[in-house]
Design a protein around this motif. Structure first.
Motif, PDB file in Angstrom:
ATOM      1  N   GLU A 188      -4.338   1.495  -8.022  1.00  0.00           N
ATOM      2  CA  GLU A 188      -2.356   1.094  -8.654  1.00  0.00           C
ATOM      3  C   GLU A 188      -2.106  -0.212  -7.557  1.00  0.00           C
ATOM      4  N   LEU A 189      -3.031  -0.366  -7.001  1.00  0.00           N
ATOM      5  CA  LEU A 189      -2.029  -2.045  -5.914  1.00  0.00           C
ATOM      6  C   LEU A 189      -2.593  -2.954  -7.194  1.00  0.00           C
ATOM      7  N   ALA A 190      -3.892  -2.648  -7.386  1.00  0.00           N
ATOM      8  CA  ALA A 190      -5.150  -3.776  -8.388  1.00  0.00           C
ATOM      9  C   ALA A 190      -3.963  -3.726  -9.227  1.00  0.00           C
ATOM     10  N   ASN A 191      -3.963  -3.057 -10.502  1.00  0.00           N
ATOM     11  CA  ASN A 191      -2.989  -3.104 -11.151  1.00  0.00           C
ATOM     12  C   ASN A 191      -2.038  -3.346 -11.638  1.00  0.00           C
ATOM     13  N   HIS A 192      -1.693  -3.745 -10.124  1.00  0.00           N
ATOM     14  CA  HIS A 192       0.291  -4.397 -10.365  1.00  0.00           C
ATOM     15  C   HIS A 192      -0.029  -5.354 -10.016  1.00  0.00           C
ATOM     16  N   ARG A 193      -0.894  -6.123  -8.811  1.00  0.00           N
ATOM     17  CA  ARG A 193      -1.587  -7.176  -7.734  1.00  0.00           C
ATOM     18  C   ARG A 193      -1.599  -8.126  -9.191  1.00  0.00           C
ATOM     19  N   ARG A 194      -2.985  -7.295 -10.179  1.00  0.00           N
ATOM     20  CA  ARG A 194      -3.451  -8.259 -10.773  1.00  0.00           C
ATOM     21  C   ARG A 194      -4.933  -9.347 -10.745  1.00  0.00           C
ATOM     22  N   ARG A 195      -5.189  -7.892  -9.449  1.00  0.00           N
ATOM     23  CA  ARG A 195      -6.526  -8.160  -9.059  1.00  0.00           C
ATOM     24  C   ARG A 195      -7.120  -7.806  -8.061  1.00  0.00           C
TER      25      ARG A 195
ATOM     26  N   VAL B 154       1.585  -0.874  -0.482  1.00  0.00           N
ATOM     27  CA  VAL B 154       0.393  -0.008  -0.069  1.00  0.00           C
ATOM     28  C   VAL B 154       1.096   1.596  -0.036  1.00  0.00           C
ATOM     29  N   LEU B 155       2.090   1.230   0.618  1.00  0.00           N
ATOM     30  CA  LEU B 155       2.450   2.350   1.045  1.00  0.00           C
ATOM     31  C   LEU B 155       3.469   2.872  -0.355  1.00  0.00           C
ATOM     32  N   LEU B 156       4.125   1.475  -1.244  1.00  0.00           N
ATOM     33  CA  LEU B 156       4.821   1.617  -2.680  1.00  0.00           C
ATOM     34  C   LEU B 156       4.037   2.610  -3.264  1.00  0.00           C
ATOM     35  N   ALA B 157       2.138   1.306  -3.194  1.00  0.00           N
ATOM     36  CA  ALA B 157       1.335   2.185  -4.199  1.00  0.00           C
ATOM     37  C   ALA B 157       1.119   4.225  -3.992  1.00  0.00           C
ATOM     38  N   LEU B 158       0.880   3.876  -3.161  1.00  0.00           N
ATOM     39  CA  LEU B 158       1.085   5.254  -2.367  1.00  0.00           C
ATOM     40  C   LEU B 158       1.636   6.252  -3.013  1.00  0.00           C
ATOM     41  N   ILE B 159       2.890   5.828  -2.809  1.00  0.00           N
ATOM     42  CA  ILE B 159       4.184   7.106  -3.542  1.00  0.00           C
ATOM     43  C   ILE B 159       4.053   6.492  -4.985  1.00  0.00           C
ATOM     44  N   GLN B 160       3.694   5.519  -5.706  1.00  0.00           N
ATOM     45  CA  GLN B 160       3.368   5.723  -7.352  1.00  0.00           C
ATOM     46  C   GLN B 160       2.631   6.308  -7.349  1.00  0.00           C
ATOM     47  N   THR B 161       1.275   6.924  -6.133  1.00  0.00           N
ATOM     48  CA  THR B 161       0.705   7.738  -6.902  1.00  0.00           C
ATOM     49  C   THR B 161       0.514   8.759  -7.078  1.00  0.00           C
ATOM     50  N   GLY B 162       1.262   9.023  -6.231  1.00  0.00           N
ATOM     51  CA  GLY B 162       1.850  10.822  -6.528  1.00  0.00           C
ATOM     52  C   GLY B 162       0.869  11.589  -5.720  1.00  0.00           C
ATOM     53  N   ASP B 163       1.101  12.774  -5.825  1.00  0.00           N
ATOM     54  CA  ASP B 163       0.718  13.789  -4.895  1.00  0.00           C
ATOM     55  C   ASP B 163      -1.096  13.393  -5.250  1.00  0.00           C
ATOM     56  N   ASP B 164      -2.196  14.253  -4.543  1.00  0.00           N
ATOM     57  CA  ASP B 164      -3.577  13.567  -4.148  1.00  0.00           C
ATOM     58  C   ASP B 164      -4.128  12.170  -4.618  1.00  0.00           C
ATOM     59  N   ALA B 165      -2.734  11.308  -3.512  1.00  0.00           N
ATOM     60  CA  ALA B 165      -3.628  10.155  -3.822  1.00  0.00           C
ATOM     61  C   ALA B 165      -3.768   9.785  -2.267  1.00  0.00           C
ATOM     62  N   TYR B 166      -5.383   9.184  -3.033  1.00  0.00           N
ATOM     63  CA  TYR B 166      -6.972   9.255  -2.199  1.00  0.00           C
ATOM     64  C   TYR B 166      -7.232   7.688  -2.296  1.00  0.00           C
TER      65      TYR B 166
ATOM     66  N   ARG C 129     -19.042  12.761  -4.973  1.00  0.00           N
ATOM     67  CA  ARG C 129     -19.030  12.105  -3.788  1.00  0.00           C
ATOM     68  C   ARG C 129     -19.982  11.925  -3.061  1.00  0.00           C
ATOM     69  N   GLY C 130     -21.186  12.469  -3.282  1.00  0.00           N
ATOM     70  CA  GLY C 130     -21.939  12.458  -2.363  1.00  0.00           C
ATOM     71  C   GLY C 130     -22.113  13.256  -1.564  1.00  0.00           C
ATOM     72  N   GLY C 131     -21.632  14.401  -1.352  1.00  0.00           N
ATOM     73  CA  GLY C 131     -21.069  14.873  -0.637  1.00  0.00           C
ATOM     74  C   GLY C 131     -20.709  14.751   0.100  1.00  0.00           C
ATOM     75  N   ARG C 132     -19.376  13.795   0.240  1.00  0.00           N
ATOM     76  CA  ARG C 132     -18.473  13.379   1.428  1.00  0.00           C
ATOM     77  C   ARG C 132     -16.660  14.070   0.772  1.00  0.00           C
ATOM     78  N   ALA C 133     -16.193  14.171   1.880  1.00  0.00           N
ATOM     79  CA  ALA C 133     -14.564  14.621   1.758  1.00  0.00           C
ATOM     80  C   ALA C 133     -14.011  13.426   0.935  1.00  0.00           C
ATOM     81  N   LYS C 134     -12.519  13.590   0.048  1.00  0.00           N
ATOM     82  CA  LYS C 134     -11.529  12.807  -0.044  1.00  0.00           C
ATOM     83  C   LYS C 134     -10.230  13.130   1.435  1.00  0.00           C
ATOM     84  N   ARG C 135     -10.196  11.628   1.734  1.00  0.00           N
ATOM     85  CA  ARG C 135      -8.950  11.641   2.471  1.00  0.00           C
ATOM     86  C   ARG C 135      -7.479  11.957   1.823  1.00  0.00           C
ATOM     87  N   TYR C 136      -7.463  12.615   1.808  1.00  0.00           N
ATOM     88  CA  TYR C 136      -5.505  12.666   0.973  1.00  0.00           C
ATOM     89  C   TYR C 136      -4.329  12.264   1.584  1.00  0.00           C
ATOM     90  N   PHE C 137      -3.570  11.456   1.696  1.00  0.00           N
ATOM     91  CA  PHE C 137      -2.271  10.541   1.711  1.00  0.00           C
ATOM     92  C   PHE C 137      -1.397  10.843   1.371  1.00  0.00           C
TER      93      PHE C 137
END
Lengths: 139, 204
Positions: free
Chosen positions: A61-68, A42-54, A99-107
């Protein structure tokens, strides 16, 4: 480590553990400091996603690499654990209609998180040396 | 044709059981971008299972306590159920019907509530040694124990009084279960989580 100090503070002059230390020990066992396999991914996927990652792009990103497919709940649980370990920081964005009035949580990965990833890579690379090949498997 | 909004029941479960706004928003967004209702349900169920397993990990003392306390013998309560005739003929029956029955039910349930509250008090007292147990949590735990326990005990006592022949061992197992569930829920609510807030967002 704070947990270790707590344990030491409770020992008396005879170095005997008190009953409460049983619970401290169990909790320290649960609060591991090293990264688990999924947390690392997850941490590697977060780094790969870059800025504005939620959550959603990280899980894609993780699903693409894991292929599931990946459960978003497990991604959030891993991100929460990473945040408690100081590897990740998060901030809430503005609620949107999309998002139905819901906020994103950026990591974002912290310096400590990046250091941890590099450290884990070094350890794993050393451990992978001399790994015997599987019979019948292509290299 | 696909609905514009994701399944309402799944959304309700997600919002009330996980209280993770960001996760709910991500799933909503995923659904809006072409994911199916089946995907939405699977994600919600997985999120609930993860939340529950994390909760178990964070509140394991509550689970251990509820299992131990509900497995303990409670003769002064069990006496009301198994030896009901003695009690009925002993002193409750001196009242005319239906007051005798009301008196019997009240005595049975009050003694069982006392047993649960004694256990809950010990559990929260033990919890105070590790962390601060705040008053609202204690009140919530007491309220939950009453709301769940009293109807369950009412059922146990009525079952034991029913004309149908009931296996006493089965009744004992059922009554243990009826102690375990409210104890678990009330201790869960009363004791703070061991690992801090597990899934609540912590914006920085």
């Amino acid at each position: 480590m704070t947990g270790d100090n707590t344990l030491v503070d409770r020992t008396d002059s005879t170095n005997r553990l008190h009953g409460q230390d049983f619970f401290s020990i169990i909790e320290q066992m649960r609060e591991r400091n090293y990264l688990g396999e999924f947390e690392l991914m997850v941490l590697l996927a977060l780094i790969q996603t870059g800025d504005d990652a939620y959550g959603l792009p990280i899980s894609q990103e993780l699903a693409n690499h894991r292929r599931r497919d990946v459960s978003l709940g497990s991604v959030y649980a891993a991100l929460d654990r990473l945040e408690r370990k100081g590897c990740v920081s998060s901030a809430l964005g503005e609620p949107t209609a999309e998002r139905g009035g819901r906020a994103k949580r950026y990591f974002r990965a912290t310096k400590a998180g990046l250091r941890q990833v590099h450290e884990t890579r070094k350890v794993l690379t050393r451990l992978w040396h001399g790994l015997p090949a599987l019979k019948g498997a292509r290299a | 044709m696909k609905q514009v909004n994701p399944p309402a029941a799944a959304t309700w479960l997600l919002e009330h059981m996980t209280k993770n706004e960001a996760l709910a928003g991500d799933l909503f967004e995923g659904y809006q971008h072409g994911r199916s209702a089946g995907w939405y349900w699977r994600q919600v169920m997985a999120a609930l299972a993860i939340r529950f397993s994390e909760g178990l990990g964070d509140r394991w003392p509550a689970v251990v306590f509820a299992a131990l306390w509900s497995a303990m013998p409670f003769p002064w309560w069990w006496r009301f159920v198994v030896r009901r005739e003695d009690i009925l003929t002993g002193y409750v029956v001196v009242f005319p019907w239906p007051y005798s029955m009301i008196c019997f039910l009240a005595l049975s349930i009050a003694s069982a509530v006392a047993f649960v509250w004694l256990g809950l008090a010990l559990c929260l007292l033990f919890g105070c040694l590790k962390r601060t147990v705040r008053r609202p949590r204690v009140l919530r735990a007491l309220r939950a124990s009453l709301l769940i326990f009293v109807p369950l005990q009412f059922g146990v006592v009525l079952l034991s009084l029913s004309a149908a022949r009931i296996n006493q061992e089965l009744l004992l197992v059922f009554s243990h279960f009826c102690f375990f569930v409210p104890l678990l829920v009330s201790a869960w609510l009363g004791l703070p989580a061991a690992g801090g807030a597990a899934s609540s967002p912590a914006p920085s």
